[in-house]
Design a protein around this motif. Structure first.
Motif, PDB file in Angstrom:
ATOM      1  N   ASN A   1      47.881 -11.520  40.855  1.00 14.23           N
ATOM      2  CA  ASN A   1      47.785 -10.164  41.433  1.00 14.23           C
ATOM      3  C   ASN A   1      49.123  -9.396  41.189  1.00 14.23           C
ATOM      4  OD1 ASN A   1      45.191 -10.949  42.121  1.00 14.23           O
ATOM      5  ND2 ASN A   1      45.642 -11.131  44.164  1.00 14.23           N
ATOM      6  N   GLN A   2      50.106  -9.804  40.897  1.00 12.04           N
ATOM      7  CA  GLN A   2      51.448  -9.239  40.839  1.00 12.04           C
ATOM      8  C   GLN A   2      52.080  -9.065  39.487  1.00 12.04           C
ATOM      9  OE1 GLN A   2      54.382 -10.460  44.077  1.00 12.04           O
ATOM     10  NE2 GLN A   2      52.807 -11.777  44.667  1.00 12.04           N
ATOM     11  N   MET A   3      51.127  -9.590  38.653  1.00 11.13           N
ATOM     12  CA  MET A   3      51.381  -9.611  37.136  1.00 11.13           C
ATOM     13  C   MET A   3      50.340  -8.947  36.465  1.00 11.13           C
ATOM     14  SD  MET A   3      52.359 -13.713  37.108  1.00 11.13           S
ATOM     15  CE  MET A   3      52.683 -13.767  35.268  1.00 11.13           C
ATOM     16  N   ASP A   4      50.705  -7.858  35.322  1.00 10.48           N
ATOM     17  CA  ASP A   4      49.973  -7.302  34.478  1.00 10.48           C
ATOM     18  C   ASP A   4      49.791  -8.245  32.983  1.00 10.48           C
ATOM     19  OD1 ASP A   4      50.130  -4.226  32.635  1.00 10.48           O
ATOM     20  OD2 ASP A   4      48.524  -5.666  33.230  1.00 10.48           O
ATOM     21  N   LEU A   5      48.575  -8.655  33.307  1.00  8.21           N
ATOM     22  CA  LEU A   5      48.192  -9.795  32.107  1.00  8.21           C
ATOM     23  C   LEU A   5      47.075  -9.248  31.419  1.00  8.21           C
ATOM     24  CD1 LEU A   5      48.583 -13.159  34.006  1.00  8.21           C
ATOM     25  CD2 LEU A   5      50.391 -11.980  32.787  1.00  8.21           C
ATOM     26  N   GLY A   6      46.713  -7.808  31.440  1.00  5.65           N
ATOM     27  CA  GLY A   6      45.630  -7.251  30.732  1.00  5.65           C
ATOM     28  C   GLY A   6      45.531  -7.712  29.107  1.00  5.65           C
ATOM     29  N   GLN A   7      46.763  -8.040  28.595  1.00  5.89           N
ATOM     30  CA  GLN A   7      46.556  -8.408  27.133  1.00  5.89           C
ATOM     31  C   GLN A   7      46.142  -9.908  26.783  1.00  5.89           C
ATOM     32  OE1 GLN A   7      50.670  -8.919  25.195  1.00  5.89           O
ATOM     33  NE2 GLN A   7      51.554  -8.480  27.432  1.00  5.89           N
ATOM     34  N   TYR A   8      46.249 -10.590  27.987  1.00  8.11           N
ATOM     35  CA  TYR A   8      45.823 -12.009  27.983  1.00  8.11           C
ATOM     36  C   TYR A   8      44.425 -12.359  28.383  1.00  8.11           C
ATOM     37  CZ  TYR A   8      50.739 -12.595  27.357  1.00  8.11           C
ATOM     38  OH  TYR A   8      52.157 -12.574  26.927  1.00  8.11           O
TER      39      TYR A   8
ATOM     40  N   TYR B   1      57.307 -12.292  33.013  1.00  7.68           N
ATOM     41  CA  TYR B   1      57.844 -12.229  34.442  1.00  7.68           C
ATOM     42  C   TYR B   1      58.428 -13.346  34.976  1.00  7.68           C
ATOM     43  CZ  TYR B   1      54.301  -8.343  34.646  1.00  7.68           C
ATOM     44  OH  TYR B   1      53.499  -7.144  34.578  1.00  7.68           O
TER      45      TYR B   1
END
Length: 321
Positions: free
Chosen positions: A63-70, A41
């Protein structure tokens, strides 16, 4: 200023010279604010703070980042700012951070402390990230330099954004009262963070009020002062009570021959008259009291046909009033 990395890694010598000041505003005192890639990002408003012992990523940015894998790890310690208040981090996450562009780009995994607090910044890069990248930062030159093989990678700071962040940070601090900091700490990103064990918040220093110049000349002094020091202080205040402004009417101002303030308005601009705003009964009473006091002191005067008019602006005091 220069550092030789030959002792830790084969690579170039990092240095700053006059050529690095090209495009930098002279005689500045701006913080070093950059943008970089965090977990793929493009993140702006990253404050580079060599005085911080941790890297910080604010919840608003998360909140504005998709960090599901971390995976986020729990943090059992608190962050402690130099102003004396602590805050419990949300967690710890390890993310790839990329500095530089093109062939001079470098990516490393960096540990970020997640903080849920108001801030003008999205992130803070502290000493750990600088060490990981073997980088040196210069606020004077508004630049970071780091080795990329035998080349030197660079990241340029943005002085315009840095100044905007400073103004916004001041406004945020004005909104957070002293009481709020103990109940729900508002962590300032301009502070130097240090990771420490939980601390106990101590009570504020007790003070006492003493009348120096009746009827409104009240001063506050610490109750813990030694008797002799307290007596000396009170004698000094009594002796010099005429130098204090105990009311608005005591502020006689400075003669125009000494100093004069001017508004440098662009010629040809059309004067603006704002419509009168109503702030509500409570604030209207405060405004009337303040205006009446300034009228009695002769600091302002009434006009009936203004060519320019702006509404009042109210700001809360540190006491919440």
């Amino acid at each position: 200023m220069e550092i030789d990395n030959q002792t830790v890694n084969t690579g170039p010598t990092l240095s700053f010279g006059p050529e690095d000041l090209k495009g930098v505003s002279s005689n500045h005192n701006d913080a070093l604010v950059i943008r970089a890639m965090v977990a793929n990002y493009d993140v702006a408003r990253i404050f580079v703070d060599s005085g911080s012992s941790v890297n910080v990523l604010f919840q608003e940015a998360i909140n504005q980042m998709d960090l599901g894998q971390y995976k986020m790890e729990p943090v059992v310690t608190s962050l402690f700012g130099f102003t004396g208040h602590a805050i419990r981090p949300v967690g710890l996450v390890h993310l790839p951070l990329t500095l530089g562009k093109g062939n001079s780009r470098k990516t490393r995994i960096v540990s970020f402390i997640i903080v849920d607090a108001l801030s003008a910044y999205n992130s803070i890069l502290g000493r750990p990230s600088m060490t990981t990248f073997m980088a040196i930062a210069s606020a004077l030159h508004q630049k970071i330099k780091f080795p990329v093989g035998n080349e030197i990678g660079e990241v340029q700071g943005d002085q315009v954004i840095a100044r905007k962040c400073y103004v916004e940070e001041v406004r945020i601090e004005q909104k957070v009262t002293r009481t709020d900091r103990f109940v729900r700490p508002g962590l300032s990103s301009m502070e130097k963070f240090n990771l420490i064990e939980d601390t106990v918040v101590t009570a504020e220093e007790e003070i006492e009020e003493i009348m120096i110049c009746p009827p409104s000349g009240m001063v506050k002094i610490a109750c813990t002062l030694e008797a002799q020091l307290k007596q000396t202080l009170l004698e000094c205040l009594e002796k010099n009570k005429d130098v204090f402004a105990w009311s608005v009417s005591d502020l006689v101002g400075v003669h125009r021959e000494v100093a004069e303030h001017k508004l440098n308005v662009i010629k040809g601009c059309r004067p603006i008259i704002q419509k009168k705003r109503h702030f509500g009964p409570e604030k209207d009473v405060v405004i009337k009291e303040q205006v009446d006091e300034l009228l009695r002191a002769g600091h302002i005067e009434e006009i009936h046909f203004p060519t320019w008019l702006s509404n009042m602006v109210l700001f809360p005091k540190s006491t919440g009033k």
